[in-house]
Design an enzyme around this catalytic site. Structure first.
Site, PDB file in Angstrom:
ATOM      1  N   GLU A 141       5.935   6.749  -8.191  1.00 28.36           N
ATOM      2  CA  GLU A 141       6.068   7.232  -6.632  1.00 28.36           C
ATOM      3  C   GLU A 141       6.694   6.146  -5.950  1.00 28.36           C
ATOM      4  OE1 GLU A 141       3.260   6.666  -4.210  1.00 28.36           O
ATOM      5  OE2 GLU A 141       1.629   6.146  -5.482  1.00 28.36           O
ATOM      6  N   LYS A 196      -8.661   5.183  -4.474  1.00 29.44           N
ATOM      7  CA  LYS A 196      -8.695   4.079  -3.722  1.00 29.44           C
ATOM      8  C   LYS A 196      -9.837   3.628  -3.206  1.00 29.44           C
ATOM      9  CE  LYS A 196      -4.661   5.116  -1.549  1.00 29.44           C
ATOM     10  NZ  LYS A 196      -3.481   5.648  -2.450  1.00 29.44           N
TER      11      LYS A 196
HETATM   12  N1  PSU Z   1      -1.446   3.745  -4.837  1.00 29.22           N
HETATM   13  C1  PSU Z   1      -1.448   2.452  -4.418  1.00 29.22           C
HETATM   14  N2  PSU Z   1      -1.008   2.338  -3.180  1.00 29.22           N
HETATM   15  C2  PSU Z   1      -0.612   3.429  -2.347  1.00 29.22           C
HETATM   16  C3  PSU Z   1      -0.736   4.657  -2.786  1.00 29.22           C
HETATM   17  C4  PSU Z   1      -1.257   4.893  -4.207  1.00 29.22           C
HETATM   18  O1  PSU Z   1      -1.713   1.352  -5.164  1.00 29.22           O
HETATM   19  O2  PSU Z   1      -0.366   3.209  -1.294  1.00 29.22           O
HETATM   20  C5  PSU Z   1      -0.300   5.994  -1.862  1.00 29.22           C
HETATM   21  C6  PSU Z   1      -0.015   7.087  -2.888  1.00 29.22           C
HETATM   22  O3  PSU Z   1       1.265   7.603  -2.546  1.00 29.22           O
HETATM   23  C7  PSU Z   1      -1.038   8.106  -2.497  1.00 29.22           C
HETATM   24  C8  PSU Z   1      -1.254   7.751  -0.901  1.00 29.22           C
HETATM   25  O4  PSU Z   1      -0.682   9.510  -2.492  1.00 29.22           O
HETATM   26  O5  PSU Z   1      -1.163   6.398  -0.906  1.00 29.22           O
HETATM   27  C9  PSU Z   1      -2.608   8.487  -0.468  1.00 29.22           C
HETATM   28  O6  PSU Z   1      -2.252   8.849   1.147  1.00 29.22           O
HETATM   29  P1  PSU Z   1      -3.183   9.630   1.690  1.00 29.22           P
HETATM   30  O7  PSU Z   1      -4.554   8.977   1.591  1.00 29.22           O
HETATM   31  O8  PSU Z   1      -2.820   9.714   3.238  1.00 29.22           O
HETATM   32  O9  PSU Z   1      -3.297  11.099   1.339  1.00 29.22           O
END
Ligand code: PSU
Ligand code: MN
Length: 303
Positions: free
Chosen positions: A26, A160
């Site tokens: 991604e 996360k």
């Molecule tokens: N993994 C990481 N760092 C990130 C992400 C994933 O180590 O920044 C990103 C991914 O693209 C994931 C997003 O979809 O963070 C999640 O964002 P949100 O919580 O706004 O859905």
């Protein structure tokens, strides 16, 4: 409709057609997850890790309103350095094409795009999930809904650490998403190696994972499968330290009225500062490590 907008690198297209192993990567972690220049290094090292394992990497993103499957280094650099890169999920992807933006795809969007072109594997750092305080703010990542409706084999270090991991773990079960791991009895906590949530299966070797995934395909399972891979031991951070940084950064986000899609990047960046970049080092290491494992599993799966 969207299909016409895909620009697939010819080598990747051919690999998909002849069933050679391809791993999607991604771009939101490049534009919004990691600071410069670590973002470029991690993007390049992830591609290399996939290639070292004998698979083909397909980094996905949007350049000038066109969905690219297999971003080249110049395009990666653009997303890594440019100030106005949009973070696109399913709600705003077509708008991003409409405005001819340069944009980065999240886990949700990358899975959606990759599965449409026949890519089966995807590696990331940590998926999005149910945010802390979701009772009030209703903030639940679209990553979960997309995982529930596209079949993709996803290698991550769990969700996360900034999230409500208990609620996230439960939601995955509700959506019928298998939560298996490589050498760990519990779901990893992203920057730390272990939560208290027991996985559906701890696989001890790559052959078993590949064989299991073939069964998933045969049963025509509609959702994704999460394969957890914990952060490399030398970079894992103690949970109690992380919790303190998370609490501080969530309070700061609240005071600054940071919400919605800005929240995750804000918290990650704040915590990198509070941890004196310990979390950044962990994040970088785990992403590359996940790309490597994805490459290996995918290679085995296709052999
Ligand atoms: N993994 C990481 N760092 C990130 C992400 C994933 O180590 O920044 C990103 C991914 O693209 C994931 C997003 O979809 O963070 C999640 O964002 P949100 O919580 O706004 O859905
Ligand atoms: Mn959100």
């Amino acid at each position: 409709m969207l299909k016409n907008k895909f620009k697939i690198n010819p080598k990747i297209k051919e690999s998909i057609e002849i069933n050679r192993s391809v791993v999607a990567l991604e771009s939101t972690l490049i534009s919004h997850g990691l600071p410069y220049p670590e973002n470029i290094n991690v993007a390049k090292e992830s591609i290399k890790a996939v290639e070292d394992s004998g698979s083909i990497a397909a980094t996905i993103g949007i350049i000038n309103g066109e969905i690219i499957i297999g971003l080249n280094y110049n395009e990666i650099e653009l997303l890594a350095t440019s100030k106005n890169v949009a973070k696109v999920s399913l709600n705003n992807i077509a708008l991003s094409l409409f405005h001819k933006q340069n944009a980065a795809t999240t886990v949700a969007t990358t899975i959606n795009i990759a599965s449409k072109v026949g890519i089966k594997f995807f590696a990331t750092g940590g998926i999005g999930g149910v945010h802390l305080g979701s009772e009030d703010n209703n903030d639940i990542s679209a990553d979960l809904t997309e995982l529930s409706r596209n079949r993709m084999f996803v290698i991550s270090s769990g969700a996360k650490s900034i999230l409500d991991l208990e609620k996230t773990f439960e939601k995955l079960e509700t959506y019928g998403i298998p939560r298996v791991s490589y050498n760990s009895d519990y779901m990893p906590g992203f920057w730390y190696d272990e939560t208290i949530y027991a996985v559906d299966q701890n696989f001890k070797n790559i052959d078993d994972i590949a064989n299991y995934l073939k069964l998933v395909e045969e049963t025509n399972h509609n959702s994704s499968v999460l394969i957890f891979n914990k952060v490399p031991k030398s970079k894992s951070i103690e949970k109690s330290l992380i919790e303190n940084w998370i609490n501080k950064s969530i309070e700061k986000a609240r005071n600054n009225l940071i919400t919605g899609k800005d929240l995750t990047p804000f918290l990650i960046s704040e915590i990198n500062t509070l941890s004196k970049n310990k979390t950044l080092e962990a994040n970088s290491a785990l992403i590359v490590n996940n790309a490597l494992l994805a490459g290996k599993i995918s290679k085995k799966f296709n052999s």
